[in-house]
Design a protein around this motif. Sequence first.
Motif, PDB file in Angstrom:
ATOM      1  N   THR A 141     -32.495  30.762 -59.662  1.00 48.54           N
ATOM      2  CA  THR A 141     -31.404  29.998 -59.052  1.00 48.54           C
ATOM      3  C   THR A 141     -30.741  29.095 -60.084  1.00 48.54           C
ATOM      4  O   THR A 141     -29.512  28.960 -60.125  1.00 48.54           O
ATOM      5  CB  THR A 141     -31.931  29.161 -57.873  1.00 48.54           C
ATOM      6  OG1 THR A 141     -32.534  30.036 -56.910  1.00 48.54           O
ATOM      7  CG2 THR A 141     -30.802  28.392 -57.197  1.00 48.54           C
ATOM      8  N   PHE A 145     -26.784  29.392 -61.316  1.00 51.08           N
ATOM      9  CA  PHE A 145     -25.820  28.334 -60.996  1.00 51.08           C
ATOM     10  C   PHE A 145     -25.611  27.313 -62.113  1.00 51.08           C
ATOM     11  O   PHE A 145     -24.772  26.423 -61.978  1.00 51.08           O
ATOM     12  CB  PHE A 145     -26.247  27.621 -59.712  1.00 51.08           C
ATOM     13  CG  PHE A 145     -26.107  28.481 -58.493  1.00 51.08           C
ATOM     14  CD1 PHE A 145     -24.874  28.617 -57.862  1.00 51.08           C
ATOM     15  CD2 PHE A 145     -27.178  29.191 -57.996  1.00 51.08           C
ATOM     16  CE1 PHE A 145     -24.731  29.424 -56.735  1.00 51.08           C
ATOM     17  CE2 PHE A 145     -27.049  30.006 -56.878  1.00 51.08           C
ATOM     18  CZ  PHE A 145     -25.822  30.124 -56.234  1.00 51.08           C
ATOM     19  N   HIS A 186     -26.107  21.482 -59.293  1.00 48.09           N
ATOM     20  CA  HIS A 186     -25.483  22.285 -58.239  1.00 48.09           C
ATOM     21  C   HIS A 186     -26.293  22.134 -56.947  1.00 48.09           C
ATOM     22  O   HIS A 186     -27.532  22.083 -56.986  1.00 48.09           O
ATOM     23  CB  HIS A 186     -25.438  23.752 -58.659  1.00 48.09           C
ATOM     24  CG  HIS A 186     -24.582  24.614 -57.780  1.00 48.09           C
ATOM     25  ND1 HIS A 186     -25.023  25.088 -56.564  1.00 48.09           N
ATOM     26  CD2 HIS A 186     -23.306  25.067 -57.934  1.00 48.09           C
ATOM     27  CE1 HIS A 186     -24.063  25.814 -56.008  1.00 48.09           C
ATOM     28  NE2 HIS A 186     -23.013  25.812 -56.819  1.00 48.09           N
ATOM     29  N   ARG A 188     -27.150  24.231 -54.675  1.00 50.28           N
ATOM     30  CA  ARG A 188     -28.155  25.288 -54.473  1.00 50.28           C
ATOM     31  C   ARG A 188     -29.401  25.027 -55.325  1.00 50.28           C
ATOM     32  O   ARG A 188     -30.523  25.340 -54.908  1.00 50.28           O
ATOM     33  CB  ARG A 188     -27.558  26.654 -54.828  1.00 50.28           C
ATOM     34  CG  ARG A 188     -26.531  27.199 -53.834  1.00 50.28           C
ATOM     35  CD  ARG A 188     -27.215  27.837 -52.630  1.00 50.28           C
ATOM     36  NE  ARG A 188     -28.002  29.010 -52.977  1.00 50.28           N
ATOM     37  CZ  ARG A 188     -27.542  30.258 -52.970  1.00 50.28           C
ATOM     38  NH1 ARG A 188     -26.278  30.507 -52.624  1.00 50.28           N
ATOM     39  NH2 ARG A 188     -28.331  31.276 -53.269  1.00 50.28           N
ATOM     40  N   TRP A 256     -23.023  33.587 -64.634  1.00 55.36           N
ATOM     41  CA  TRP A 256     -22.603  32.194 -64.411  1.00 55.36           C
ATOM     42  C   TRP A 256     -21.239  31.913 -65.054  1.00 55.36           C
ATOM     43  O   TRP A 256     -20.342  31.372 -64.411  1.00 55.36           O
ATOM     44  CB  TRP A 256     -23.656  31.250 -64.991  1.00 55.36           C
ATOM     45  CG  TRP A 256     -23.222  29.821 -65.009  1.00 55.36           C
ATOM     46  CD1 TRP A 256     -23.224  28.939 -63.955  1.00 55.36           C
ATOM     47  CD2 TRP A 256     -22.693  29.105 -66.124  1.00 55.36           C
ATOM     48  NE1 TRP A 256     -22.730  27.728 -64.352  1.00 55.36           N
ATOM     49  CE2 TRP A 256     -22.401  27.797 -65.685  1.00 55.36           C
ATOM     50  CE3 TRP A 256     -22.445  29.442 -67.456  1.00 55.36           C
ATOM     51  CZ2 TRP A 256     -21.869  26.824 -66.529  1.00 55.36           C
ATOM     52  CZ3 TRP A 256     -21.913  28.486 -68.298  1.00 55.36           C
ATOM     53  CH2 TRP A 256     -21.631  27.194 -67.834  1.00 55.36           C
TER      54      TRP A 256
END
Length: 301
Positions: A141, A145, A186, A188, A256
């Motif tokens: 993750t 991100f 971010h 997330r 990204w």
Amino acid sequence: MSEYETRLRHQLMFGPASVVAQGIIADAFESYLTKATLPCAADILRIGKLNAQIGHLSLREPKQAWEKFRLANLPDHAPAGQDRYRAVFQAAINVHHELHDLPPFKIKAIPFDNERVRFLTKGDRDRLISAYAPHVRPIITMLAFHGPRIQTALQMPWGVKGVDMQQEVIRLNHTKNAMTQSVPMHPRVKEVLSPIWEEQGNPLKGYVFLNRFGQPYQDTRLARIPGGNPLKSQHKTACKRAEIDDFTIHDWRHHWASHCVMAGIDLITIMHMGGWKSLRMVQRYASVGVDHMLTAINKID
């Protein structure tokens, strides 16, 4: 005394160039390793190998010394790996030249294909992230991100030097280019890191990411032969589960950057956030924005 007299005569006649000409390549490596900003650990290992093989050779002919090393030690290396040795060798010579007011030294770069741009749709992205093992998903993750290199992510600490959960900021230590960049976290990434932080007792130090045995990941940049990816097998399995082809773990960085372009973020900002040293390195992503706009404009009836 005769040798000393000759050396003084050369210095008077030829200036700083005579000092360099009388030296050996090991002198340049010493200058490079004693400068204010140290190179990354992998480059220090490369210098050690270079010094062992050609450190005794004269600084009068650095290009010949480089060719001797390349032919003897790098025939099985990929072009990109060879070019990294070339770059650190050239940097060492130039630091030494600068100390003696001499012009820059340059060796022609070894060409290699560094233009790969691979990214996923948002749906494929989320499906692939879900396909990883639970302890790996938070790492992926962050790659998806924030776009760090894999070892930058794996070696990230808690606190002001890494993941600052209190300020919701991530300090990315782009060791490869000796750059550090603080970026807002971010949502997330915050979502997946918050449970880990709380489970560990809200730490202000220590590693963020641990392997399935609860141990920090090995920093392969410090290995005798730099390189390697501790998540290679997990990534391969996840891609198979998610039915994603031709997508390496480093491609998360391309993913990204590509989505940053498609979101309208300018290349200068992407360069700083991603830790690239020059704008040239991110210009390959500019075409992604053009393709994205073409797809969007074709949707108009």
